[in-house]
Design a protein around this motif. Structure first.
Motif, PDB file in Angstrom:
ATOM      1  N   ALA A   1      36.446 -48.540 -48.966  1.00  0.00           N
ATOM      2  CA  ALA A   1      36.808 -49.541 -49.621  1.00  0.00           C
ATOM      3  C   ALA A   1      37.264 -50.815 -49.513  1.00  0.00           C
ATOM      4  CB  ALA A   1      37.786 -48.601 -50.870  1.00  0.00           C
ATOM      5  N   THR A   2      37.993 -50.876 -48.175  1.00  0.00           N
ATOM      6  CA  THR A   2      38.611 -52.224 -47.787  1.00  0.00           C
ATOM      7  C   THR A   2      37.411 -52.895 -47.158  1.00  0.00           C
ATOM      8  OG1 THR A   2      40.755 -50.988 -47.439  1.00  0.00           O
ATOM      9  CG2 THR A   2      40.080 -53.296 -46.065  1.00  0.00           C
ATOM     10  N   GLN A   3      36.590 -52.182 -46.374  1.00  0.00           N
ATOM     11  CA  GLN A   3      35.511 -53.042 -45.895  1.00  0.00           C
ATOM     12  C   GLN A   3      34.419 -53.551 -46.761  1.00  0.00           C
ATOM     13  OE1 GLN A   3      33.542 -53.528 -42.194  1.00  0.00           O
ATOM     14  NE2 GLN A   3      33.204 -54.738 -43.838  1.00  0.00           N
ATOM     15  N   LEU A   4      34.075 -52.697 -47.757  1.00  0.00           N
ATOM     16  CA  LEU A   4      33.182 -53.155 -48.756  1.00  0.00           C
ATOM     17  C   LEU A   4      33.661 -54.461 -49.463  1.00  0.00           C
ATOM     18  CD1 LEU A   4      32.125 -49.955 -50.272  1.00  0.00           C
ATOM     19  CD2 LEU A   4      30.747 -51.164 -48.609  1.00  0.00           C
ATOM     20  N   VAL A   5      35.096 -54.470 -49.932  1.00  0.00           N
ATOM     21  CA  VAL A   5      35.618 -55.814 -50.245  1.00  0.00           C
ATOM     22  C   VAL A   5      35.556 -56.953 -49.251  1.00  0.00           C
ATOM     23  CG1 VAL A   5      37.410 -56.896 -51.400  1.00  0.00           C
ATOM     24  CG2 VAL A   5      36.793 -54.725 -52.124  1.00  0.00           C
ATOM     25  N   LEU A   6      35.965 -56.712 -48.019  1.00  0.00           N
ATOM     26  CA  LEU A   6      35.658 -57.828 -47.046  1.00  0.00           C
ATOM     27  C   LEU A   6      34.433 -58.449 -46.982  1.00  0.00           C
ATOM     28  CD1 LEU A   6      37.700 -56.137 -44.172  1.00  0.00           C
ATOM     29  CD2 LEU A   6      38.263 -58.067 -45.754  1.00  0.00           C
ATOM     30  N   ASN A   7      33.237 -57.589 -47.206  1.00  0.00           N
ATOM     31  CA  ASN A   7      31.975 -58.111 -47.269  1.00  0.00           C
ATOM     32  C   ASN A   7      31.847 -59.248 -48.166  1.00  0.00           C
ATOM     33  OD1 ASN A   7      28.750 -56.203 -46.924  1.00  0.00           O
ATOM     34  ND2 ASN A   7      28.965 -58.500 -47.461  1.00  0.00           N
ATOM     35  N   LEU A   8      32.507 -59.227 -49.358  1.00  0.00           N
ATOM     36  CA  LEU A   8      32.487 -60.147 -50.420  1.00  0.00           C
ATOM     37  C   LEU A   8      33.598 -61.480 -50.217  1.00  0.00           C
ATOM     38  CD1 LEU A   8      32.515 -57.809 -53.368  1.00  0.00           C
ATOM     39  CD2 LEU A   8      30.961 -59.508 -53.008  1.00  0.00           C
ATOM     40  N   THR A   9      34.681 -61.150 -49.596  1.00  0.00           N
ATOM     41  CA  THR A   9      35.800 -62.241 -49.643  1.00  0.00           C
ATOM     42  C   THR A   9      35.912 -62.654 -48.297  1.00  0.00           C
ATOM     43  OG1 THR A   9      37.369 -60.197 -49.139  1.00  0.00           O
ATOM     44  CG2 THR A   9      37.129 -61.018 -51.468  1.00  0.00           C
ATOM     45  N   GLU A  10      35.479 -62.031 -47.284  1.00  0.00           N
ATOM     46  CA  GLU A  10      35.608 -62.695 -45.748  1.00  0.00           C
ATOM     47  C   GLU A  10      34.025 -62.323 -45.174  1.00  0.00           C
ATOM     48  OE1 GLU A  10      38.537 -62.386 -41.865  1.00  0.00           O
ATOM     49  OE2 GLU A  10      37.607 -60.580 -42.351  1.00  0.00           O
ATOM     50  N   PRO A  11      32.880 -62.901 -46.001  1.00  0.00           N
ATOM     51  CA  PRO A  11      31.679 -62.492 -45.185  1.00  0.00           C
ATOM     52  C   PRO A  11      31.200 -63.277 -44.060  1.00  0.00           C
ATOM     53  CG  PRO A  11      31.654 -64.336 -46.948  1.00  0.00           C
ATOM     54  CD  PRO A  11      32.992 -63.798 -47.107  1.00  0.00           C
ATOM     55  N   GLN A  12      31.953 -64.222 -43.611  1.00  0.00           N
ATOM     56  CA  GLN A  12      31.838 -64.829 -42.355  1.00  0.00           C
ATOM     57  C   GLN A  12      31.874 -63.955 -41.099  1.00  0.00           C
ATOM     58  OE1 GLN A  12      34.123 -65.596 -44.406  1.00  0.00           O
ATOM     59  NE2 GLN A  12      36.211 -66.037 -43.341  1.00  0.00           N
ATOM     60  N   SER A  13      32.645 -62.772 -41.482  1.00  0.00           N
ATOM     61  CA  SER A  13      33.263 -62.236 -40.290  1.00  0.00           C
ATOM     62  C   SER A  13      32.592 -60.387 -40.380  1.00  0.00           C
ATOM     63  CB  SER A  13      34.719 -61.717 -40.506  1.00  0.00           C
ATOM     64  OG  SER A  13      35.509 -63.009 -40.312  1.00  0.00           O
ATOM     65  N   SER A  14      32.297 -59.919 -41.375  1.00  0.00           N
ATOM     66  CA  SER A  14      31.805 -58.608 -41.443  1.00  0.00           C
ATOM     67  C   SER A  14      30.948 -58.090 -42.495  1.00  0.00           C
ATOM     68  CB  SER A  14      32.961 -57.647 -41.094  1.00  0.00           C
ATOM     69  OG  SER A  14      33.729 -57.475 -42.291  1.00  0.00           O
ATOM     70  N   GLY A  15      30.392 -57.000 -42.472  1.00  0.00           N
ATOM     71  CA  GLY A  15      29.485 -56.704 -43.765  1.00  0.00           C
ATOM     72  C   GLY A  15      28.635 -55.607 -43.541  1.00  0.00           C
ATOM     73  N   ILE A  16      27.953 -55.307 -44.310  1.00  0.00           N
ATOM     74  CA  ILE A  16      26.774 -54.199 -44.289  1.00  0.00           C
ATOM     75  C   ILE A  16      25.674 -54.771 -43.488  1.00  0.00           C
ATOM     76  CG2 ILE A  16      27.631 -52.949 -46.440  1.00  0.00           C
ATOM     77  CD1 ILE A  16      25.132 -54.259 -47.856  1.00  0.00           C
ATOM     78  N   GLY A  17      25.582 -55.990 -43.089  1.00  0.00           N
ATOM     79  CA  GLY A  17      24.697 -56.556 -42.504  1.00  0.00           C
ATOM     80  C   GLY A  17      24.949 -56.273 -40.895  1.00  0.00           C
TER      81      GLY A  17
END
Length: 569
Positions: free
Chosen positions: A66-82
């Motif tokens: 859950a934390t990671q998926l929100v990071l994809n939105l709020t900190e997209p410069q650093s991590s995400g599903i891509g």
């Protein structure tokens, strides 16, 4: 013995255009304590999502997703599903430690000459923001596998916080605004520009409510159908089209995506004093490097040196030189190259390496060691690892512990936006030149289906048979120094986890001795130069997260250089 005052960050950054990671300024953060569970991440909204999952009875794996998926939105410069991740998980009920390798892979058709033109490496700027740089994303397959093995709540439930935020929007944070404003390459990519900039081409201001309905749709599909909804079908076709349709096209195929598989690997563990330190094995060089540094430092009385004193920085930097020298020669994807990890952390070998360190004189550039008589076979590589990554730590009410480092490589990855998420540029973590100046093959050269070397170092420390500390950091190749500094801070200098994280950053990557600008370390420039150190004072922004588990419960720290938050209950 009296303990010297703990050095801390000494300023707040008002204008951060000198900070390559756009940190939110140096503001001291308090140590957070809790009795039952805790989560720490680089963004408050992400931590809140993980906290809510823990409060509902989810475990550490559930909260991290859950934390990671929100990071994809709020900190997209650093991590995400891509992108990809390395994950270390301790399951208390089974007394089992597992690592999950979600590192991206090179497309099957990739060759060692991928970044070569007319016998010379392409400039990094031409390699990084291109279809050539995109590796096959590993994050979602890895989270799915780890959830099947470790998770507790239903998979679909873990997507709900991120879906809600994607649909309703979130306020652009100061750090995200700065990062967008500083990325000229992001503005040059049409899809990314239309999301991150307004109609006048200006970055969205701080507080602007940014919505991502396209990513919400992807999250809904993956929540309902699993990771196959990402790796096959329309989403996969859009990824391939974006990579192959770039002005500098890549060669990723639908088969590359459909065939991606994460790997469970045996944890790499070593001792430091009475503590067993465990984490991700190769293709990460991070944990291996941290273990080498600590193994070398065990020959010296680090506990007697004041934190971040000239003596401490000297020995720490020399240990870093030795570890980075070995890293650059030996570490690559173990499925393609035999990595002598156990030999490189053997106490006898590390004691011999420690004997190269002089008490009052820097060695300058350290040579690699030769624990298994392979040095003559291998070449030194030129891989660059750019710092833009994130780290999550979680401890749940059952005693499970998670440490996960997650990344899309450089800031905003390849800058290629597909359905609301950014694609990585991890292939640039391979050596651009497959041979060195003497014609020897480089271990970390590009090859089809191979995983590039990383320095990510998610770690869980055990005291006896019980987990004691979970820690990790972003920071490219400097991750080894950030994590090792924090471990020395807690284990040798007996600092609490927040104090250790907040220590000014220092170390060497087998070049200059690096000291964090704007901190008390600037007072050490002349004493270190007197010992022969080539000193560079620079912005040195980590993004550490850590949790300590002891008889008093849980205590957590988040890096003051970012917007991170620790929450516990």
């Amino acid at each position: 013995m009296a303990i010297a005052p703990v050095p801390t960050l000494t300023r707040r950054v008002a204008d951060e255009d000198t900070n390559p990671e756009g940190g939110s300024g140096f503001t001291q953060k308090p140590l957070v304590r809790a009795k039952n569970f805790m989560v720490a991440s680089a963004n408050p909204l992400a931590s809140e999502a993980g906290y809510e999952i823990l409060r509902r009875g989810g475990n550490a794996m559930d909260a991290a997703i859950a934390t990671q998926l929100v990071l994809n939105l709020t900190e997209p410069q650093s991590s995400g599903i891509g992108g990809g991740a390395f994950l270390v998980y301790y399951n208390k009920g089974r007394d089992a430690l597992t690592t999950y390798d979600g590192r991206e892979t090179a497309p099957a058709s990739a060759t060692p000459e991928r970044f070569m033109r007319n016998g010379r490496p392409l400039p990094f700027s031409e390699s990084v923001n291109s279809g050539l740089s995109v590796g096959v994303p590993g994050l979602l397959r890895t989270l799915e596998l780890a959830h099947k093995k470790q998770g507790k709540l239903p998979w679909a439930d873990l997507f709900q916080p991120a879906i809600k935020i994607a649909e309703e929007g979130f306020p652009v944070s100061p750090r995200l605004h700065i990062m967008i404003a500083k990325s000229k390459a992001l503005a040059e990519q049409d899809a990314a520009a239309s999301y991150y900039f307004d109609q006048q081409g200006k970055p969205w201001p701080v507080g602007h409510v940014l919505k991502n309905p396209e990513l919400a749709k992807v999250f809904r599909m993956v929540a309902e159908r699993g990771a196959d909804a990402f790796y096959t079908g329309d989403v996969a076709r859009d990824i391939v089209a974006a990579v192959r349709g770039h002005e500098r096209p890549g060669d990723m195929t639908l088969a590359d995506l459909a065939n991606y598989r994460p790997k469970e690997r045996e944890p790499l563990c070593g001792m430091y004093h009475a503590y067993r330190i465990c984490g991700m094995p190769p293709p990460s060089s991070g944990v291996l490097g941290v273990l080498q540094m600590l193994g070398v430092l065990e020959s010296f009385p680090m506990a007697d040196f004041a934190p971040a004193s000239a003596k401490a920085v000297h020995y720490f930097s020399e240990a870093g030189r030795l570890a980075f020298a070995d890293r650059d020669f030996y570490v690559a994807d173990p499925d393609f190259m035999k990595v002598p990890a156990k030999a490189l952390i053997d106490p006898v070998y590390l004691k011999a390496r420690a004997s190269l360190i002089e008490p009052n004189e820097s060695m300058g550039v350290a040579p690699p060691g030769d624990p298994v008589s392979r040095l003559a076979e291998l070449g030194q590589d030129d891989a660059l690892e750019i710092p833009s990554t994130s780290h999550i730590v979680v401890v749940d009410a059952q005693g499970d512990v998670l440490s996960m480092t997650t990344t899309i490589e450089s800031v905003f990855g390849s800058k290629i936006l597909v359905r609301g998420f950014l694609l990585n540029n991890q292939i640039t973590d391979f050596s651009r030149n497959p041979v060195d100046g003497e014609g020897r093959l480089v271990a970390n050269r590009v090859e089809g289906n191979k995983r590039p070397r990383s320095t990510m170092a998610p770690i869980i420390v055990f005291k006896g048979d019980k987990p004691y500390l979970a820690v990790g950091s972003p920071g490219g190749s400097a991750i080894m120094n950030y994590v090792a500094k924090t471990l020395v801070g807690v284990l040798d200098w007996k600092l609490d986890i927040q104090q250790a994280i907040s220590l000014p950053n220092f170390g060497s990557r087998n070049k200059q001795t690096e000291l964090e600008r704007g901190t008390s370390l600037e007072q050490l420039v002349q004493p270190l130069r007197a010992m022969g150190h080539d000193v560079n004072v620079l912005e040195f922004p980590s993004g550490l997260q850590g949790i300590v588990i002891d008889e008093n419960g849980l205590s957590g720290g988040a890096d003051p250089r970012r917007e991170g938050k620790v929450l516990g209950g």
